[in-house]
Design a protein around this motif. Sequence first.
Motif, PDB file in Angstrom:
ATOM      1  N   SER B 495       0.840  -1.196   0.000  1.00 13.61           N
ATOM      2  CA  SER B 495       0.000   0.000   0.000  1.00 13.61           C
ATOM      3  C   SER B 495       0.873   1.245   0.000  1.00 13.61           C
ATOM      4  N   SER B 496       0.463   2.234  -0.757  1.00 11.63           N
ATOM      5  CA  SER B 496       1.311   3.413  -0.892  1.00 11.63           C
ATOM      6  C   SER B 496       1.212   4.281   0.353  1.00 11.63           C
ATOM      7  N   SER B 497       0.057   4.405   0.942  1.00 11.80           N
ATOM      8  CA  SER B 497      -0.021   5.176   2.163  1.00 11.80           C
ATOM      9  C   SER B 497      -0.828   4.394   3.175  1.00 11.80           C
ATOM     10  N   GLN B 498      -0.434   4.436   4.366  1.00 11.87           N
ATOM     11  CA  GLN B 498      -1.115   3.649   5.382  1.00 11.87           C
ATOM     12  C   GLN B 498      -0.855   4.261   6.746  1.00 11.87           C
ATOM     13  N   LYS B 499      -1.621   3.802   7.700  1.00 14.54           N
ATOM     14  CA  LYS B 499      -1.447   4.328   9.054  1.00 14.54           C
ATOM     15  C   LYS B 499      -0.463   3.424   9.795  1.00 14.54           C
ATOM     16  N   ILE B 500       0.780   3.826   9.784  1.00 16.48           N
ATOM     17  CA  ILE B 500       1.741   3.057  10.555  1.00 16.48           C
ATOM     18  C   ILE B 500       1.731   3.568  11.974  1.00 16.48           C
ATOM     19  N   PHE B 501       1.530   4.875  12.033  1.00 12.43           N
ATOM     20  CA  PHE B 501       1.715   5.507  13.315  1.00 12.43           C
ATOM     21  C   PHE B 501       0.384   5.767  13.975  1.00 12.43           C
ATOM     22  N   SER B 502       0.143   5.053  15.043  1.00 14.44           N
ATOM     23  CA  SER B 502      -1.157   5.240  15.691  1.00 14.44           C
ATOM     24  C   SER B 502      -1.016   5.845  17.079  1.00 14.44           C
ATOM     25  N   LYS B 503       0.184   5.769  17.668  1.00 12.05           N
ATOM     26  CA  LYS B 503       0.306   6.210  19.059  1.00 12.05           C
ATOM     27  C   LYS B 503       0.533   7.715  19.147  1.00 12.05           C
ATOM     28  N   VAL B 504      -0.406   8.478  18.607  1.00  9.50           N
ATOM     29  CA  VAL B 504      -0.229   9.922  18.619  1.00  9.50           C
ATOM     30  C   VAL B 504      -0.421  10.477  20.022  1.00  9.50           C
ATOM     31  N   THR B 505      -1.274   9.819  20.790  1.00 12.40           N
ATOM     32  CA  THR B 505      -1.568  10.306  22.142  1.00 12.40           C
ATOM     33  C   THR B 505      -0.301  10.469  22.956  1.00 12.40           C
ATOM     34  N   MET B 506       0.526   9.452  22.857  1.00 13.77           N
ATOM     35  CA  MET B 506       1.780   9.451  23.604  1.00 13.77           C
ATOM     36  C   MET B 506       2.630  10.661  23.230  1.00 13.77           C
ATOM     37  N   ARG B 507       2.687  10.971  21.939  1.00 14.95           N
ATOM     38  CA  ARG B 507       3.520  12.078  21.494  1.00 14.95           C
ATOM     39  C   ARG B 507       2.909  13.400  21.924  1.00 14.95           C
ATOM     40  N   LYS B 508       1.583  13.441  21.912  1.00 14.21           N
ATOM     41  CA  LYS B 508       0.950  14.673  22.371  1.00 14.21           C
ATOM     42  C   LYS B 508       1.220  14.884  23.848  1.00 14.21           C
ATOM     43  N   ALA B 509       1.131  13.809  24.599  1.00 19.27           N
ATOM     44  CA  ALA B 509       1.392  13.900  26.036  1.00 19.27           C
ATOM     45  C   ALA B 509       2.807  14.405  26.268  1.00 19.27           C
ATOM     46  N   LEU B 510       3.711  13.918  25.444  1.00 20.63           N
ATOM     47  CA  LEU B 510       5.108  14.332  25.588  1.00 20.63           C
ATOM     48  C   LEU B 510       5.267  15.821  25.343  1.00 20.63           C
ATOM     49  N   ILE B 511       4.612  16.303  24.295  1.00 21.41           N
ATOM     50  CA  ILE B 511       4.706  17.735  23.985  1.00 21.41           C
ATOM     51  C   ILE B 511       4.140  18.547  25.146  1.00 21.41           C
ATOM     52  N   VAL B 512       2.994  18.105  25.668  1.00 18.72           N
ATOM     53  CA  VAL B 512       2.392  18.807  26.797  1.00 18.72           C
ATOM     54  C   VAL B 512       3.379  18.816  27.967  1.00 18.72           C
ATOM     55  N   PHE B 513       3.959  17.664  28.233  1.00 20.39           N
ATOM     56  CA  PHE B 513       4.910  17.546  29.344  1.00 20.39           C
ATOM     57  C   PHE B 513       6.075  18.509  29.164  1.00 20.39           C
ATOM     58  N   GLN B 514       6.650  18.506  27.961  1.00 18.98           N
ATOM     59  CA  GLN B 514       7.804  19.372  27.716  1.00 18.98           C
ATOM     60  C   GLN B 514       7.442  20.844  27.871  1.00 18.98           C
ATOM     61  N   TYR B 515       6.294  21.194  27.342  1.00 18.98           N
ATOM     62  CA  TYR B 515       5.908  22.602  27.431  1.00 18.98           C
ATOM     63  C   TYR B 515       5.575  22.986  28.864  1.00 18.98           C
ATOM     64  N   ALA B 516       4.955  22.059  29.580  1.00 22.99           N
ATOM     65  CA  ALA B 516       4.611  22.364  30.971  1.00 22.99           C
ATOM     66  C   ALA B 516       5.892  22.621  31.770  1.00 22.99           C
ATOM     67  N   ILE B 517       6.888  21.759  31.581  1.00 27.23           N
ATOM     68  CA  ILE B 517       8.159  21.926  32.308  1.00 27.23           C
ATOM     69  C   ILE B 517       8.790  23.273  31.936  1.00 27.23           C
ATOM     70  N   SER B 518       8.816  23.577  30.636  1.00 28.96           N
ATOM     71  CA  SER B 518       9.423  24.840  30.220  1.00 28.96           C
ATOM     72  C   SER B 518       8.701  26.015  30.846  1.00 28.96           C
TER      73      SER B 518
END
Lengths: 110, 878
Positions: B495-518
């Motif tokens: 398949s030319s395009s597919q959803k490999i990446f599903s764990k977006v929640t984790m990455r969003k949580a990480l961004i929130v965490f990083q910004y909160a610390i900053s």
Amino acid sequence: MKGTNLGEFEELVLLTIAVLLNDAYSVAICDELERQTKRSAKLGVVHAVLNRLEEKGYVKSKLGEATQTRGGKRKRYYTVTSAGKSALYKAKELRDQLWSMIPEFSLKAI
Amino acid sequence: MKVNKESSPPKWATRLLAWYCKPDLLEDLEGDLYEYFLRNVEQKGLRKAKLIYIIDVFKFFRLYTVRKPEFINYLINWIMLGSYIKTSGRSLVRNKLFSTINIAGLAISMTVGLLLIGVLMDVFSYDRFHEKHDQIYRVISRYQYLEHQDRSFMATNSLRAAKAIEESFTGHEGVAILRRGLAGDVQFGEKAVPLSGYWANNSLLSVFSFPLAEGNPATALKEPFSLVLTQTAAHKIFGDESVLGKTILLNDDKEYTITGVLQDLPAFSHMKFEMLCSINTLPISAPERAKSDEAWDNVWSHWVYVVIPDERNLTAFNENLDKLSAKEDLTVKNTHIELALQPLDDIMLGNNMGNEIGPTLGTTILWVFLALCIIVMLSACFNYTNLSIARSLRRSKEVGIRKVIGAVRGHVIAQFTTEAIVLSLLSLVAAYVLFLFVKPHFISMEPDLQKILVLETSPLLILYFFAFAIFIGLVAGIFPAMFFARLNAISVLKSSSQKIFSKVTMRKALIVFQYAISLMLITGTLVIYKQYKHFVNYDLGYTTNNILNIAVSDNNASLLKNELVALNEVEDISRSAMVLGVGNYWSTRMKNPVKPMDSANVWFMSVDDKYLPLHNYRLLAGRNFTPLAPDAAESEVIINEHVIKRLELVKGDFIDALGKEILVDGKALTIVGIIDDFEYGRANNNNNREVLLRYSPKDCQYLNIKLASASSPALIAKIDSIWKKIDPVHPLQAKLYDDEIKEAFSGLSASVKVAGAIAFLTICIASMGMLGMVVFTTETRIKEVSVRKVLGASVARLLLLLGKGFFALIGIAVVIALPITYLFFEEILLPKVANHAPIGLFDMLVGVLAVGLLAMLLVFSQTLKVANANPAEVLKNE
């Protein structure tokens, strides 16, 4: 190649392969051995013996067709080679010879 | 027979089998085991079948089944490594933006790691130059008077303990004793040089390995009035002359013979000195002081080191110490002194004790540093992981083809970890440059750090840096590598395009965490900075503007005063015993003569008659001191209301206290004035409220010079030249009052610097993580955006569409970070600080605003590109 004499269990396995003819693969050999000898035959032991027999040139093996039963894994079928056959005969001859040499009374004495 | 997933054998066991088994035996064996497994499931149940399966897997680990390592594989691995490095380089160059983000992020956070490694290297090399460093112990003491529970050890000990250990203890090979208080002008002929050091016993030079350049270490400090100088000190006095055997005059008093010259001390020595003097000089030169040193409870002046070569003697030695203190406690009243051993190698890292011989670092700061380093490194590694996986869309095809050609999991993992290591090595180069840049700022942050750390680049340090970079590369690279290794070649290629990446929640949580610390760090920095400004500009109750304080010794103060007062730029000069408001304290006992049983602690300051008007102190009632002849007895005192309350001098109006007498130091002093409250110690300390001012010019160590206008270097130079005329030996010690107050709060300003630097660090890392995510999202949605545009969406709408998710994340970070920061300061930290400034809404919001703007810039810089792209161009490529 090390010694070409046949051990007792090796002989049994070899005979079983001959008995099973076209259906001789490790699990079947184990089952048949258990049925005939009434003692448990562990797969690990049988496998090691098969490996040794193949090294000695008494059996040869080839992979069969894939089936569903074994999770898609192919069976390895064993057949007795002519060297194996002659080793079996030799072992039988040796026994027959020894049997024939036993005087009647000595068996009775036991 | 169809088997459901439940009844399949344990995967890991199968994997183990596949790992060790020869490939040509594997298939057959796996099949056999599986067949048996199925049979056992029916006969004995699933659990037992699984167990038997596992046991069988282990049982088949035999000589004939085990795969032999082959040389050719290693060779291939080496060749492949070259290929991996090559492809890594290509992929780095191809994705310039991602590489830059990753390298910058890793480099910035690595700098912290490099600093930590440097600090650790320095701290762990302390005192290792002593040959017996692992056998030397310092005997430390704990002083307990009555029931006072002061549970901390002091680095010092009593001379009596030292002597008892030296004479009657077994299992040691020498005791080194140092006594504080050796400082003064060393005079040779016309020349005088101020030097400082310690009184030391003769064993010092055999216990420690301070190599002598000249002289005999066995006897150098044996005779009274022997002096050992360091090479630098000797050079200062004698130039290139030979110095051994020469006699010098110390403090215009006694003559000493120079018996040795030490090579200059290594930087990593926890004790630093310019000269050593034999300790048995003291009983001759200062008999009464030596006598008081003999007491068991005089534990404040001596450092005692002992060599214990055999570790097995330690327990016995400790027992003997306890016995000694039990015996000697009887010689003093109500006092218990506990002794203990501290290994020499632990001194620099040990808990900060009282009476240290030099500055030590302590473990707390290292733990904080380590925690910080781990947080920062982990964030940066996570960013790498995120970005790499975000890129998986582009690289999954490559992995698919590799797998089809014959790469197994291991190869893919090796390729991606190699890539991460290459990247982290590149970051190391950038981090090293940053490290060199940050190093001087870091060291000068705190005066003590400056004394402790060198952070010199050595081959070993570089080696550690490399090891660190490779480790970071592994940590950062292992997750993306596992991710890619798991990809299924067929589905990736099909398949030319597919959803490999599903764990977006984790990455969003990480961004929130990083910004909160900053956000927390930025807001925290602002709050601390406000406190710093608040305290530096605090209304102390007197003015400190344009006042220059000069430390003087008594004999030349009036001389200097007369010379300086003649200067045009000088308005007036007063004298004081010390500088107030910067954390100096001087206390004594006072009594109300009416109630002589009630004595109270009081803080005092000795001044002359000009001091109060010069600093604009506010008198509530009464008058200033009247000048007295220099030898007249002390008779007047000025007090504050707290003293009146504490001593219950008057009932009712405090003005009645004027004219009454109080007893201070046993002297009856008349109260001539009542002064308004002022800050005696530091402005953030409310404990010292009872204060009195005494008229005693002879105790005054400082000249307070009121300048007509702001100080200038030219003026300082002028004062310096006058000073040189009067005292050619000692350097001028002049500081502006305002600067001294700033220095008193240097801890706060250092915190601002550190917190600010860390805030900068975290916001960099967070921004990079964000940028990566924005790029990833916009790239994957570029077609959708184009279609929307074709259908008539405006650029503004598209920006909102792409950006709103990210702003929501920052919003969550704000909601988390602000209350925590506010509560932390308002409830935990600030209540402990007296007179602190309140936290304003403004302080809280500035950080949010700055971070918000930065994030907006990041998001729009990327989304604008996509929103403005020509939809025809994008859609054409389908």
